[in-house]
Each structure stands twice: as structure tokens, then as C-alpha cells.
Design a protein around this motif. Structure first.
Motif, PDB file in Angstrom:
ATOM      1  N   UNK A   1       0.871  -0.939  -0.247  1.00 53.30           N
ATOM      2  CA  UNK A   1      -0.190  -0.053  -0.326  1.00 53.30           C
ATOM      3  C   UNK A   1       0.833   1.169   0.215  1.00 53.30           C
ATOM      4  N   UNK A   2       0.137   2.561  -0.918  1.00 57.77           N
ATOM      5  CA  UNK A   2       1.334   3.459  -0.499  1.00 57.77           C
ATOM      6  C   UNK A   2       0.004   4.566  -0.843  1.00 57.77           C
ATOM      7  N   UNK A   3       0.452   5.549  -0.202  1.00 58.33           N
ATOM      8  CA  UNK A   3       0.061   7.086   0.653  1.00 58.33           C
ATOM      9  C   UNK A   3       0.673   8.286  -0.197  1.00 58.33           C
ATOM     10  N   UNK A   4      -1.047   8.394  -1.292  1.00 54.06           N
ATOM     11  CA  UNK A   4      -0.636  10.205  -1.477  1.00 54.06           C
ATOM     12  C   UNK A   4      -1.395  10.501  -1.145  1.00 54.06           C
ATOM     13  N   UNK A   5      -1.600  11.360  -0.615  1.00 44.97           N
ATOM     14  CA  UNK A   5      -2.332  12.622   0.385  1.00 44.97           C
ATOM     15  C   UNK A   5      -1.808  13.501   0.788  1.00 44.97           C
ATOM     16  N   UNK A   6      -3.125  14.397   1.895  1.00 44.50           N
ATOM     17  CA  UNK A   6      -2.212  15.724   2.823  1.00 44.50           C
ATOM     18  C   UNK A   6      -1.797  17.018   1.949  1.00 44.50           C
ATOM     19  N   UNK A   7      -2.281  17.250   0.962  1.00 47.94           N
ATOM     20  CA  UNK A   7      -1.585  18.246   0.064  1.00 47.94           C
ATOM     21  C   UNK A   7      -1.814  19.608   0.282  1.00 47.94           C
ATOM     22  N   UNK A   8      -3.312  19.512   1.427  1.00 44.99           N
ATOM     23  CA  UNK A   8      -3.595  20.408   1.469  1.00 44.99           C
ATOM     24  C   UNK A   8      -4.549  21.346   0.653  1.00 44.99           C
ATOM     25  N   UNK A   9      -3.879  23.202  -0.037  1.00 48.50           N
ATOM     26  CA  UNK A   9      -4.318  23.973  -0.672  1.00 48.50           C
ATOM     27  C   UNK A   9      -3.727  23.431  -2.039  1.00 48.50           C
ATOM     28  N   UNK A  10      -3.034  22.603  -2.163  1.00 44.21           N
ATOM     29  CA  UNK A  10      -1.775  22.476  -3.326  1.00 44.21           C
ATOM     30  C   UNK A  10      -1.822  21.202  -3.911  1.00 44.21           C
ATOM     31  N   UNK A  11      -2.584  20.656  -3.883  1.00 44.44           N
ATOM     32  CA  UNK A  11      -3.602  19.344  -4.643  1.00 44.44           C
ATOM     33  C   UNK A  11      -3.436  19.137  -6.072  1.00 44.44           C
ATOM     34  N   UNK A  12      -3.613  20.864  -7.151  1.00 51.39           N
ATOM     35  CA  UNK A  12      -3.828  20.421  -8.142  1.00 51.39           C
ATOM     36  C   UNK A  12      -2.492  20.849  -8.187  1.00 51.39           C
ATOM     37  N   UNK A  13      -1.401  21.936  -7.536  1.00 51.74           N
ATOM     38  CA  UNK A  13      -0.291  21.671  -8.211  1.00 51.74           C
ATOM     39  C   UNK A  13       0.513  20.410  -7.899  1.00 51.74           C
ATOM     40  N   UNK A  14       0.519  20.315  -6.962  1.00 55.61           N
ATOM     41  CA  UNK A  14       1.116  19.040  -6.885  1.00 55.61           C
ATOM     42  C   UNK A  14       0.465  17.953  -7.835  1.00 55.61           C
ATOM     43  N   UNK A  15      -0.164  17.139  -8.229  1.00 53.89           N
ATOM     44  CA  UNK A  15      -0.714  16.465  -8.734  1.00 53.89           C
ATOM     45  C   UNK A  15      -0.060  15.793  -9.577  1.00 53.89           C
ATOM     46  N   UNK A  16       0.494  16.053 -11.027  1.00 55.19           N
ATOM     47  CA  UNK A  16       1.349  15.237 -11.151  1.00 55.19           C
ATOM     48  C   UNK A  16       2.289  14.407 -11.394  1.00 55.19           C
ATOM     49  N   UNK A  17       3.060  15.811  -9.381  1.00 54.25           N
ATOM     50  CA  UNK A  17       4.632  14.934  -9.729  1.00 54.25           C
ATOM     51  C   UNK A  17       3.966  14.024  -8.621  1.00 54.25           C
ATOM     52  N   UNK A  18       3.395  13.780  -7.876  1.00 55.69           N
ATOM     53  CA  UNK A  18       2.781  13.321  -6.279  1.00 55.69           C
ATOM     54  C   UNK A  18       2.182  11.682  -7.445  1.00 55.69           C
ATOM     55  N   UNK A  19       1.889  11.473  -8.152  1.00 58.60           N
ATOM     56  CA  UNK A  19       1.367  10.535  -9.532  1.00 58.60           C
ATOM     57  C   UNK A  19       2.185   9.878  -9.261  1.00 58.60           C
ATOM     58  N   UNK A  20       2.660  10.563 -10.357  1.00 60.76           N
ATOM     59  CA  UNK A  20       4.113  10.436 -10.928  1.00 60.76           C
ATOM     60  C   UNK A  20       5.276   9.260 -10.129  1.00 60.76           C
ATOM     61  N   UNK A  21       5.684   9.521  -8.674  1.00 56.94           N
ATOM     62  CA  UNK A  21       5.964   9.566  -7.487  1.00 56.94           C
ATOM     63  C   UNK A  21       5.794   8.144  -7.340  1.00 56.94           C
ATOM     64  N   UNK A  22       3.999   8.104  -6.701  1.00 55.60           N
ATOM     65  CA  UNK A  22       3.746   6.871  -6.512  1.00 55.60           C
ATOM     66  C   UNK A  22       3.527   5.594  -7.534  1.00 55.60           C
ATOM     67  N   UNK A  23       3.192   6.449  -8.698  1.00 58.51           N
ATOM     68  CA  UNK A  23       3.481   5.301  -9.844  1.00 58.51           C
ATOM     69  C   UNK A  23       5.023   4.526 -10.018  1.00 58.51           C
TER      70      UNK A  23
END
Length: 423
Positions: A374-396
Motif C-alpha cells: 500500500x502506498x499513500x498519496x495525500x495531505x496536499x492541503x491547498x496545493x493538490x492541484x499544484x502537486x498532482x502530477x508530481x505526486x502521482x508520478x512519484x507514486x506510480x
């Protein structure tokens, strides 16, 4: 592998996209009837790596006390808070010092810059459109003290090679001509030319359609009730439609993530911080914003999205309550009316609120946990849109057994004393 992504906001959908591109069989679960119907629905529209900053900053405790008596306070704390919120607040206060602020901002900028670069690639590869503009962010200061404080942020930006300019009043008007009628209210500003804007809802739904065409399965209206685990692995997800099994799991449920995680012994210090927005059509192009203006006094962002204006802000600690407070909406309207009084009919704007998953240090939680699949990708606060692609690629990358392209130091659950790998 067969990967189950929990959550279909901008974080969950982008994660599904990159997992699918990596060759996995992906399924996405979400309790809503469609994608991006919670925190991603009507956010500020900013893709702002340069403005990525933790709310926990030096001076905030004293400012918070003064905000108690302010009609338009950017931070609102309800008196009946639960023990989890008290612990979260204590952790946030512990980060309100110069050293922690610089460390946390550097981590946030690192992810955000990476994410913005990936978004450019995704846009070129797919042709996706979402009322996007690449005209930067202007943080405006109404007092000299605010302008002087900006030097701390500039040091972090310089260290990471982020383009920025300190502007005087005339420079701010040159960037945002619509502010000319109210220029007497502005001392100066911080210009971040590499930032972008765009409609997060349009982006997420368009990408979900592309992902679906590529084979990703979206199951909407399915509520996650609990995770089933053995000693070292997640074995399945108990949902409103029964048990669903997979080889790997990604927790991307935003503010609901800590509620699910705690049932399997994982502590995620994430608070649901309620934010508000209004959206109105542009009626007078000459006095409307061109991109994003961030009002430092009220912590409200005013963003241009196509033929609309989106203004968003405030941080309200009220648990999981989604009641739309007229007082908070008045604050957002006040800022738009104060800066762009003739741009549109503010009194007829559509109002919205949503819960942003905020960590006490501002940095999201990315990576593995004590359960090896299991991997976690959450807790972005007000910056989910700003960090979405980077966080997703890291998770993948992590799910696929690859090392991410950026340094993961300080981004994992380990910074809170939780193991980021199987015990």
C-alpha cells in the motif's frame, strides 16, 4: 499488477493515469457519482510552485490571535475541537519557526516544480485543455511589513532556482492592469512568472476520460468502509459493494484518508481544513484579473479561468462539517469587490466549500507504509492541484519498483514516526 486507487479527486485520477501508463491494470473507487466532486471541484485554480508555502510560518501564532477579532480572518478555529485537532494544532505550532518553515517550503517547492514540469509534458502529449493560462502568480502586499517578510521566501526560491521578481506598485499594475483603479491599496508584490492557472475540475474529468479510454476502470458511488490486512499486507478493501481485492493499493482519499488509515494502525496527522470559493462570470474585461492574484492580507487567491473569475481562500478548522458559512463567503466576496470592483457581479457569484487535507508542516505524505503493498498519496492541503502530477508520478514509480526522479527526503510518513516500509 492490479492496482486499486482509493479516491477520484485530482490526486487519485492523476495517480491512475500514471499507473496505467506504467503498464498496470488500474481500478479507481470513489463514493461520489463522478470524479473531482470534493476538494477538487471548485478550488482556487492555481498551479503555483513558486507560491507553495506552509501555513505554519513564523509569526502565525501572533497573527492568529489578532485574527480572532477580525471580521475577515483568513484562519478560523471553532471552539469545540476534538483531541485529534488539538494534537494537529500543536504540531503545526511547533513548525512556526524560521528553520522548519524553510525546510518545509523547500520540500513543497521541490514537489511542486517537478509536478508543473510533468503537467507541461502531459499537456503536450495529450492535448488536454482546462482553461489553462501560463501568466504567473502575483502575490500582492498591502503593507511594507508584508513586503519586507517576502525576502525569506525569496531566499528559498533562489536556492531552488525558481524565477521570481519583487515589484513596486507600478510593476504590479503592469502585470495586472485590472488593479489600476485600486493601486493605492498596494505597496508592492512578489511575481512568480513560472506559475500557471487552470480549472482543476475540467482537467480531472478530462484526464479521467482519457484514462478510461486507456483501460482504467472507474467505479463511482462506491464507499470505502475499511481496509483488510494481515501482518504485512493489505488483502482487500471492504466497500459498500462488497470486498474488492487487488495486488497493490493507493490511498488517495484526501481528508478521509486518516479515518481509513487509523483503522489499520497507521497515523496520518491530516486535518480537514475547510476552504471556500466563489465563481462569477467576467463582465468587464478591462478591470478583470489576467491570471492569479494572491492577497497576502486575507490569504485569498483571485484567479482567471476562461470567462470566469474564481476567488478562494480561508482556512476553517471545523472537523468534517461542510456547512457553507455566509460569513466566510462574505470574506471572499469582500476581496474580489475590493480588488476588482467592476469586473463582475460579486453578489450573484456561486459559492462553494470543500475540505482540504492539511498536514501540520504543509508537506504531503507520499510513499509506502508498514504494509508492503500500500502506498499513500495525500495531505496536499491547498496545493493538490499544484502537486498532482508530481505526486502521482512519484507514486506510480514507487508502485512499479522504480526510484522517483526527485529526492524523497522528508516526504514520507517516516517524518511522523511511522515506518515507511513493512515492519
Amino acid at each position: 499488477m492490479r492496482v486499486l486507487v482509493l479516491g477520484a479527486g485530482v490526486i487519485g485520477v492523476t495517480t491512475a493515469w500514471y499507473l496505467s501508463r506504467a503498464g498496470h491494470e488500474v481500478e479507481v473507487l470513489d463514493r461520489q457519482k463522478g470524479s473531482a466532486l470534493e476538494a477538487s471541484y471548485a478550488n482556487a485554480g492555481e498551479i503555483s510552485p513558486g507560491y507553495a508555502s506552509p501555513w505554519a510560518a513564523p509569526g502565525i501564532p501572533l497573527k492568529a490571535l489578532s485574527w480572532l477579532f477580525s471580521r475577515h480572518a483568513p484562519l478560523v478555529l471553532h471552539p469545540a475541537v476534538d483531541p485529534d485537532t488539538v494534537v494537529w494544532m500543536a504540531r503545526a505550532l511547533a513548525n512556526c519557526n524560521p528553520s522548519s518553515y524553510d525546510t518545509n517550503k523547500a520540500r513543497m517547492v521541490r514537489i511542486a516544480e517537478y509536478s508543473r514540469d510533468l503537467l507541461k509534458v502531459l499537456r503536450a502529449e495529450t492535448g488536454i485543455t482546462y482553461d489553462e493560462r501560463m501568466l504567473g502568480t502575483l502575490q500582492i502586499f498591502r503593507t511594507q511589513a508584508q513586503l519586507d517578510e517576502a525576502s525569506r521566501d525569496c531566499r528559498v526560491l533562489e536556492r531552488h532556482g525558481v524565477r521570481h521578481d519583487i515589484l513596486d506598485q507600478a510593476g504590479c499594475i503592469a502585470v495586472e492592469p485590472g488593479l489600476a483603479p485600486v493601486q493605492h491599496k498596494i505597496i508592492g508584490g512578489l511575481r512568480l512568472p513560472g506559475d500557471e492557472t487552470g480549472d482543476c475540475l475540467k482537467f480531472t474529468r478530462s484526464l479521467a476520460t482519457m484514462a478510461s479510454d486507456a483501460g482504467v476502470v472507474f467505479r463511482h458511488g462506491v464507499t470505502v468502509k475499511a481496509l483488510q490486512v494481515d501482518a504485512t499486507r493489505v488483502t482487500g478493501v471492504l466497500t459498500s459493494e462488497g470486498l474488492i481485492m487487488a495486488d497493490a493499493f493507493v490511498l488517495a482519499l484526501g481528508s478521509s484518508s486518516p479515518l481509513v488509515a487509523r483503522e489499520i494502525g497507521i497515523y496520518l496527522p491530516i486535518a480537514p481544513v475547510k476552504g471556500y470559493s466563489i465563481t462569477l462570470p467576467v463582465l468587464n474585461e478591462n478591470v478583470a484579473p489576467r491570471s492569479t492574484i494572491m492577497d497576502e492580507t486575507y490569504k485569498v487567491a483571485v484567479t482567471r479561468l476562461g470567462d470566469r473569475i474564481r476567488a478562494a481562500g480561508t482556512a476553517e478548522l471545523a472537523g468534517y462539517d461542510l456547512t457553507l458559512s455566509p460569513r466566510r463567503v462574505r470574506t471572499i466576496r469582500h476581496v474580489v469587490r475590493d480588488l476588482f470592483p467592476d469586473a463582475g457581479m460579486v453578489d450573484y457569484a456561486d459559492a462553494w466549500c470543500g475540505l482540504r487535507p492539511m498536514t501540520p508542516d504543509g508537506t504531503p505524505v507520499l510513499g509506502g507504509c508498514r504494509y508492503g503493498n500500500m502506498w499513500i498519496n495525500t495531505g496536499h492541503g491547498t496545493l493538490g492541484w499544484t502537486m498532482a502530477c508530481g505526486s502521482a508520478r512519484i507514486t506510480a514509480d514507487l508502485v512499479s519498483g522504480r526510484s522517483p526522479d526527485i529526492d524523497m527526503d522528508g516526504l514520507s510518513i517516516a517524518r511522523y514516526g511511522e515506518p515507511d516500509r513493512p515492519i
